[in-house]
Design a protein around this motif. Structure first.
Motif, PDB file in Angstrom:
ATOM      1  N   GLY A 179       4.112  -4.416   9.610  1.00 56.19           N
ATOM      2  CA  GLY A 179       5.361  -3.761   9.939  1.00 56.19           C
ATOM      3  C   GLY A 179       6.554  -4.688   9.912  1.00 56.19           C
ATOM      4  O   GLY A 179       6.727  -5.528  10.797  1.00 56.19           O
ATOM      5  N   GLN A 202       3.686   1.355   8.564  1.00 55.07           N
ATOM      6  CA  GLN A 202       4.133   0.597   9.735  1.00 55.07           C
ATOM      7  C   GLN A 202       5.469  -0.106   9.493  1.00 55.07           C
ATOM      8  O   GLN A 202       6.121  -0.529  10.448  1.00 55.07           O
ATOM      9  N   SER A 203       5.872  -0.225   8.235  1.00 53.69           N
ATOM     10  CA  SER A 203       7.137  -0.897   7.920  1.00 53.69           C
ATOM     11  C   SER A 203       8.279   0.110   7.836  1.00 53.69           C
ATOM     12  O   SER A 203       8.065   1.324   7.704  1.00 53.69           O
ATOM     13  N   ASN A 229       9.711   6.813   7.795  1.00 53.66           N
ATOM     14  CA  ASN A 229       9.984   5.371   7.908  1.00 53.66           C
ATOM     15  C   ASN A 229      10.919   4.864   6.823  1.00 53.66           C
ATOM     16  O   ASN A 229      10.926   3.682   6.479  1.00 53.66           O
TER      17      ASN A 229
END
Length: 360
Positions: A179, A202-203, A229
């Protein structure tokens, strides 16, 4: 009265040979324009999916007017792209030709690049005006430009992301999985960033581009993919000065068009946190004309520069460095921006482009 200068004595054989060459150039240019038509209408894809077929069958499958399809096929036959059987009045696209002419082609779809030829014709009057006035252009002067670039980027960047490009940056995949914050500067319609956002949930991903229509398309695609995201924003990168807020920054074929490439590169470095990495792709030609005589598709690249990249920069009040500003120029700017380490890569399957990995 103006005096008429006598025509100089020439080598007749050499002149005839060059005349033949000129005829080939003009003929091939017409073929390229028709390749663009075939690509946009899906005719190559239709041909590749059919056994040998008549023009009536091909037109019906493509939902197009047969008379126009037949004339287009004649151009493709006389240029050696499509095969014709006069006994049965059927046409076929050899698999070896389809390998670089259809969507998803294993060798890359070269028909995408033929669209630049058609675009040059569409904006010729505007180009003539720039020669006469020295003024620049804006992105709105180029019909379908972002669609063409999106197709180009999908092949050059998005399709190569995970197999070829991320491995250029050791350790970046592990960081993306854990991330981190990622910026794509000059993201266009966002295909590369969307692919990254899908692979690494997660990023957090941000895409900036000057053109609102490209950002609108990117945002729509991200929403359709259900990605939470990623965000896109219409933003002029002139004077970009975000500070230490990203871990990984990318730009794909975007820097040389900018008003001030040097300032942008400095700004992107400043936007990186300690330990951050910048992955920059640009055209891999040299800054020196004499070094580009054997560079792949150099004439096309200089033509694109003349019609688009140079005037787009000048239109912003920039220097007009052009498409072939040179890998030497790019590398020097990265060093001057203060990157501690700069590595240059040319991928075996893609001789047109150069990739820089620059670390803070």
């Amino acid at each position: 009265m103006n005096q008429i200068t006598p025509f100089p004595t020439v080598d007749a054989t050499a002149a005839e040979r060059f005349l033949d060459r000129m005829c080939e150039i003009i003929d091939h240019g017409a073929t390229a324009a028709m390749i663009s038509v075939g690509h946009r209408l899906g005719l190559f894809d239709t041909l590749a999916a059919l056994p040998p077929a008549t023009s009536e069958k091909i037109a019906a499958e493509a939902a197009l007017a047969e008379r126009y399809v037949r004339e287009w096929l004649a151009c493709m036959v006389t240029s050696g792209i499509v095969r014709y059987d006069p006994a049965h009045r059927t046409y076929r696209l050899p698999a070896e030709h389809a390998a670089c002419l259809i969507r998803g082609a294993p060798l890359g779809n070269m028909a995408v690049f033929a669209q630049h030829i058609a675009l040059m014709g569409a904006v010729q009057d505007r180009t003539l005006a720039t020669f006469q006035t020295g003024e620049g252009t804006s992105y709105g002067d180029y019909p379908c430009f972002h669609q063409i670039m999106a197709e180009d980027s999908a092949q050059t960047v998005t399709d190569a992301l995970f197999e070829h490009l991320l491995p250029l940056v050791p350790g970046i995949e592990a960081r993306l999985e854990a991330g981190i914050d990622v910026l794509d500067a000059g993201c266009g319609q966002g295909s590369a960033l969307i692919a990254l956002a899908e692979r690494f949930p997660q990023s957090r991903f941000t895409g900036y581009d000057l053109c609102a229509d490209a950002i609108e398309t990117a945002t729509r695609r991200a929403r359709a993919a259900g990605l939470g995201n990623i965000r896109f924003e219409t933003r002029d990168l002139t004077g970009f000065a975000d500070r230490a807020c990203f871990d990984f920054v990318t730009s794909f074929d975007a820097v040389h068009d900018q008003k001030d490439p040097e300032a942008l590169i400095r700004g992107l470095k400043g936007a990186l946190r300690p330990g951050g990495v910048y992955l920059m792709q640009d055209i891999g030609g040299s800054a020196k004309l004499e070094n580009n005589l054997a560079f792949p598709m150099a004439s096309l690249l200089y033509a694109i520069s003349c019609v688009h990249c140079t005037p787009i920069s000048l239109g912003q009040g920039g220097k007009g460095l052009g498409t072939m500003w040179g890998w030497e120029t790019a590398e020097a700017m990265l060093h001057e921006a203060g990157f501690g380490q700069v590595r240059r890569h040319v991928l075996p399957h893609d001789p047109l482009n150069v990739w820089f990995v620059a670390r803070v």
